[in-house]
Design a protein around this motif. Sequence first.
Motif, short mmCIF file in Angstrom:
data_model
loop_
_atom_site.label_atom_id
_atom_site.label_comp_id
_atom_site.label_asym_id
_atom_site.label_seq_id
_atom_site.Cartn_x
_atom_site.Cartn_y
_atom_site.Cartn_z
N TYR A 1 0.97 -1.15 -0.01
CA TYR A 1 0.02 0.05 0.01
C TYR A 1 0.68 1.24 0.13
N THR A 2 0.44 2.35 -0.82
CA THR A 2 1.24 3.52 -0.63
C THR A 2 0.94 4.29 0.33
N GLU B 1 -0.52 7.37 0.48
CA GLU B 1 -1.74 7.91 0.25
C GLU B 1 -2.88 7.22 0.55
N GLU B 2 -2.70 5.68 -0.07
CA GLU B 2 -3.83 4.82 0.12
C GLU B 2 -3.93 4.49 1.59
N TYR C 1 4.97 11.03 5.75
CA TYR C 1 4.21 11.34 4.22
C TYR C 1 3.14 12.04 4.70
N GLY D 1 1.10 11.72 -0.93
CA GLY D 1 2.02 10.51 -0.76
C GLY D 1 3.64 11.20 -0.63
#
Length: 122
Positions: A26-27, A29-30, A79, A84
């Motif tokens: 997962y990033t 931002e996710e 972050y 992100g």
Amino acid sequence: MSFQDAHKTNALLARHEITAENLRSYTPEELARLLEVDGVITGTFETDKPMSDGASLALGLVVGFYGATNSGKTSINIYDGTSGELLWKYEKALSRSLGSDTNTIVTTIMRKASRKFPYSKM
């Protein structure tokens, strides 16, 4: 500035079936969107015992310097939840010799990190 309670974070991650094993897929931002937060803090902390106290003492008697008996290193990243983008990064490694223990290493590194952490009192 406020931080989300760890119990809420863990509950939301569990609801989305996000585990320690699949978290890296997962990033930031996710994760921020799933956790309903403005930013995400990630990090690692590793400790090691490269040499026993006895071996360090023997080395000191033979060659005149004592080897590291405990070491640790950390990496902390913050972050932005929307983009992100990496906003802040802290890395620190520390080694100590005779008389040190893992708890001392962890406490020292985290104390140093807290002094560098980018927050302000409101």
